[in-house]
Structures are given as C-alpha cells and as structure tokens.
Design a protein around this motif. Structure first.
Motif, PDB file in Angstrom:
ATOM      1  N   GLY A  82       0.806  -1.188  -0.110  1.00  0.00           N
ATOM      2  CA  GLY A  82       0.029  -0.028   0.008  1.00  0.00           C
ATOM      3  C   GLY A  82       1.010   1.370   0.145  1.00  0.00           C
ATOM      4  O   GLY A  82       0.278   2.443  -0.155  1.00  0.00           O
ATOM      5  N   ARG A  83       2.143   1.119   0.193  1.00  0.00           N
ATOM      6  CA  ARG A  83       3.158   2.197   0.190  1.00  0.00           C
ATOM      7  C   ARG A  83       3.418   2.580  -1.332  1.00  0.00           C
ATOM      8  O   ARG A  83       3.359   1.569  -2.343  1.00  0.00           O
ATOM      9  N   THR A  84       4.029   3.578  -1.794  1.00  0.00           N
ATOM     10  CA  THR A  84       4.483   4.071  -2.879  1.00  0.00           C
ATOM     11  C   THR A  84       6.125   4.305  -3.079  1.00  0.00           C
ATOM     12  O   THR A  84       6.604   5.016  -2.051  1.00  0.00           O
ATOM     13  N   LEU A  85       6.664   3.830  -3.860  1.00  0.00           N
ATOM     14  CA  LEU A  85       8.094   4.129  -4.162  1.00  0.00           C
ATOM     15  C   LEU A  85       8.230   5.540  -4.568  1.00  0.00           C
ATOM     16  O   LEU A  85       7.901   5.661  -5.674  1.00  0.00           O
ATOM     17  N   ALA A  86       9.470   6.312  -4.239  1.00  0.00           N
ATOM     18  CA  ALA A  86       9.480   7.604  -4.843  1.00  0.00           C
ATOM     19  C   ALA A  86      11.194   7.820  -4.681  1.00  0.00           C
ATOM     20  O   ALA A  86      11.655   7.234  -4.093  1.00  0.00           O
ATOM     21  N   LEU A  87      11.385   8.828  -5.803  1.00  0.00           N
ATOM     22  CA  LEU A  87      12.919   9.170  -5.789  1.00  0.00           C
ATOM     23  C   LEU A  87      13.007  10.558  -5.198  1.00  0.00           C
ATOM     24  O   LEU A  87      12.174  11.498  -5.722  1.00  0.00           O
ATOM     25  N   ARG A  88      13.898  10.835  -4.583  1.00  0.00           N
ATOM     26  CA  ARG A  88      14.422  12.205  -4.251  1.00  0.00           C
ATOM     27  C   ARG A  88      15.742  12.408  -5.060  1.00  0.00           C
ATOM     28  O   ARG A  88      16.758  11.880  -5.014  1.00  0.00           O
ATOM     29  N   ILE A  89      15.561  13.315  -6.295  1.00  0.00           N
ATOM     30  CA  ILE A  89      16.466  13.314  -7.208  1.00  0.00           C
ATOM     31  C   ILE A  89      17.406  14.373  -6.979  1.00  0.00           C
ATOM     32  O   ILE A  89      17.028  15.786  -6.533  1.00  0.00           O
ATOM     33  N   VAL A  90      18.885  14.377  -7.029  1.00  0.00           N
ATOM     34  CA  VAL A  90      19.755  15.568  -6.694  1.00  0.00           C
ATOM     35  C   VAL A  90      20.731  15.431  -7.984  1.00  0.00           C
ATOM     36  O   VAL A  90      21.269  14.393  -8.444  1.00  0.00           O
ATOM     37  N   ASP A  91      21.095  16.600  -8.113  1.00  0.00           N
ATOM     38  CA  ASP A  91      21.971  16.971  -9.520  1.00  0.00           C
ATOM     39  C   ASP A  91      23.373  17.097  -8.973  1.00  0.00           C
ATOM     40  O   ASP A  91      23.818  17.987  -8.372  1.00  0.00           O
ATOM     41  N   ASP A  92      24.210  16.044  -8.875  1.00  0.00           N
ATOM     42  CA  ASP A  92      25.682  16.180  -8.324  1.00  0.00           C
ATOM     43  C   ASP A  92      26.544  17.031  -9.521  1.00  0.00           C
ATOM     44  O   ASP A  92      27.693  17.166  -9.491  1.00  0.00           O
ATOM     45  N   LYS A  93      26.166  17.351 -10.691  1.00  0.00           N
ATOM     46  CA  LYS A  93      26.693  17.879 -11.799  1.00  0.00           C
ATOM     47  C   LYS A  93      28.200  17.448 -12.432  1.00  0.00           C
ATOM     48  O   LYS A  93      28.782  17.905 -13.066  1.00  0.00           O
ATOM     49  N   GLY A  94      28.231  15.903 -11.855  1.00  0.00           N
ATOM     50  CA  GLY A  94      29.548  15.487 -12.338  1.00  0.00           C
ATOM     51  C   GLY A  94      30.855  15.983 -11.478  1.00  0.00           C
ATOM     52  O   GLY A  94      31.977  15.776 -12.241  1.00  0.00           O
TER      53      GLY A  94
END
Length: 390
Positions: A82-94
């Motif tokens: 019943g729970r949802t998978l989510a992404l916290r997206i961060v840009d490390d700019k390489g």
C-alpha cells in the motif's frame, strides 16, 4: 566511468546527442525533485543531470530515465503493502565537490532510505565519505577499482575496471601487434589504463606508448603522429566519448592506420556518425545480451521513444535491487545495507539479483561477482555484439 573537472569546453557530451536529449530533459522534468508524501518509501537518486556549463549531461539524464521507469513499473505492481516508491533526485553536476554536498543533503533527509548513485567514479569516491555509516549507496556505472576500498556502505552494479581491463586486454591482443594507450587523467582513466596495461603484460603483450589527456584536450595530433612513427596499429582509449571522438577524427586526418578500442565510457560514439564504425567498445549492457535485456529495451523504447544505454539499464537495475530489499521488509538504512551485503552470498544470504544488465551477487567489497562485460563493435549507428542472438 568518471569525470574530470570542467575547464572551458563542456566535457563528456556528444554535441548531437545533447541536442537530442533536450526533449528527454523536459520529459523527465526539473533537475532536483523531492520525494513524495509521508507514505512514500524514498530512495535518493544522485546523478549528473547538468554539466559544468549548465547543459544536459547525457549519462545523468539517461540514468534518471532508467530509474524513473523502474519506479513507475514497481508502483504499478503495488508491491510495497500500500505504500509508494519515490525518488528524491539530486544533481551532482558530475563534480566531486558538489557530490559531497548532495550526499550530505541525502544523509540529512531522514526520509531517504538508500541511494542510487553516483554515476561517475570521481563523484562516487568523494560522496562515499558522507554515506559511510548512514546510507547504503548503490553506484551505477562507476567502475574505478578505488571504489572497492570505500567501505561496507558502498555497493555497485557495474563491474570494476580491474576485471573489465582483463577482457579488454584479451581483445586487444587479438586486434593489434603494437598497442598504444590514451587515458583520461582522472580516476576512471588512470585506473582503467593501469589495469589494462597490467593485463596486457600478463598476457604476453606490451604498450608501445602511454599518454594522458584532459577532457577538454583539443589537439591529439602530437600523440597520434608519435604513434604513427612507432607503427602503432591499435589505440586503447581509457576515457569518455567526446575526447575519444576528437582523437579518432584526428587519427584519420593524420593518416594513422590503427583501430581504436575503449571501455564503456566511449559507448556514445555509436550515435556520432559513420566515421566511428569499426571502433571496438567494452559494454556493461546491450539490448541483445539476454531475453530480459530485449524486453527492457521494448519497454524503455515505448516510454521514451529511444533505445536505452548502459546508464539507463544500470540505474534501472539499481532501483529494482533496492526495491527488492524494501519488498522483503527492510525499511531502514542499516537493514537495507545488511541485506545488500548478503545478495548472492553462499551462506545466510539471499539469491543473486537478476537484472537487465546481468546477474548481481556482491563480494566482500560490494562489487558484483563475475558481472558480464562484453565487447561490441560500432557499426551503422549501433553497437553489434559478436554473440548477439545466441
């Protein structure tokens, strides 16, 4: 794969590929996205969405696309009670310094349970100091042998260049008599070149010339003319696609009659024109390597209207690997880390994870054991595997 600090020219990007990616960037939205609501199971996704010039980064954008496809498929299956998978997206700019900051932000976010990333070896190495003891991280295409030494909280789904170099050296011995090495002067290039040269010597061969370069090196002609004078008939490139493209084009200009061979960093040459046909490439993923790879290509193509590359496939696998831990009830960082440590273990662990880029069973260093790495040849805008279709 790794990254050298930005200096002048936007590195790592095939110009045509970047233009084609603009629509993809819009399709996968902004460069940093928080996880969803309080009922979400949140994974951090640390990837280079932009480069030092603020332009889309091919490797990071496609990593995000693969990761998002995995999340959407998993959520459609209602696999988390019943729970949802989510992404916290961060840009490390390489960028290694930025990677430290974004890793710290993920550690400080108590909702984040584990991290998918980073993509480059240099960013992975620097970020690891923040993750150690706090968050398990599963790097995608980072292949430097140094990653094996980063501690028990760092894992990866790509094979180390200490293993990949053996396959590349074996191929090189069958392709040329006098072999030269051009290597990017960073974690990825140095490690791959060193291991390649060592494997080549162990197989009875040797290196006729070994020259470093920077990602923004414009003129390879002095290196290439020296190789020509030494009778070099095979050039191994330990670096990324943009500098490799310039080196190959200039080799044709000066009349160096040598084949080129490289690791996964030059995979993108396949989309850069017919002049790169015949270049041999070691790949971490190919759409014809298995039935599951072929099925993944179909789903990815239906979603994004383009074929996946290694970055997309490895990020997809890393998300699904961590989702397996969540499905089995591991819902805190320490528990997830312990579960990852046992993936593929002979005693007391869980079965190996079967991903679209091959099977994953971790050794004591968090490296995948006997992960498939195969050689293909660029031909007609794609990479052809000798064993394709078997």
């Amino acid at each position: 794969m790794t990254f050298a600090a930005f200096s002048g020219r936007p590195p790592r990007r095939a110009r045509a590929a970047v233009l084609a990616l603009c629509a993809s960037v819009l399709a996968v939205a902004a460069c940093a996205t928080a996880g969803g609501g309080g009922n979400d199971l949140v994974l951090g996704l640390a990837v280079p969405l932009t480069d030092g010039a603020g332009q889309p980064d091919v490797y990071g954008v496609r990593s995000r696309m693969g990761a998002q496809l995995a999340v959407d498929e998993l959520n459609a299956g209602n696999l988390f009670g019943g729970r949802t998978l989510a992404l916290r997206i961060v840009d490390d700019k390489g960028d290694p310094a930025t990677a430290i900051a974004v890793a710290d932000s993920l550690v400080q976010d108590r909702s984040v349970l584990a991290v998918v990333g980073h993509v480059y070896s240099g960013t992975t190495i620097q970020a690891a100091q923040k993750y150690q003891g706090h968050l398990p991280a599963v790097a995608t295409s980072a292949t430097s042998p140094e990653i094996s030494k980063l501690g028990e909280w760092i894992f990866r789904v790509a094979s180390s260049d200490s293993a990949n170099a053996v396959a590349l050296a074996r191929a090189a011995n069958g392709m040329g008599r006098r072999i030269a090495v051009l290597y990017s002067n960073d974690d990825y290039g140095q490690g791959l070149a060193r291991n390649f040269a060592s494997a080549l010597r162990a197989a009875g061969g040797g290196v006729a010339a070994m020259d470093p370069f920077l990602d923004d090196t414009d003129d390879f002609r002095p290196y290439l003319r020296r190789m020509q004078s030494r009778g070099v008939d095979l050039v191994f490139v330990a670096g990324l696609q943009d500098p490799a493209a310039r080196a190959i084009a200039q080799a044709q200009e000066v009349g160096l009659a040598a084949r080129f061979l490289g690791g996964d960093g030059i995979e993108g040459l396949a989309a850069m024109g017919a002049r790169y046909d015949g270049t041999a490439v070691g790949v971490l993923f190919h759409g014809q390597m298995s039935d599951s790879a072929r099925a993944f290509v179909q789903r990815y193509r239906a979603r994004y209207k383009e074929d996946p590359d290694s970055q997309a496939a490895l990020a997809y696998d890393a998300v699904r690997l961590l989702a397996r831990a969540l499905q089995q009830g591991h819902r805190d960082p320490a528990s997830i880390r312990g579960w990852l440590e046992g993936v593929g273990a002979r005693e007391g662990g869980s079965p190996a994870f079967e991903g679209v880029a091959g099977s994953v069973a971790f050794d004591q260093n968090g490296d995948p054991v006997n992960k498939r790495f195969t050689l293909g040849v660029i031909r007609g805008g794609g990479i052809v595997l000798p064993e394709a279709g078997r």
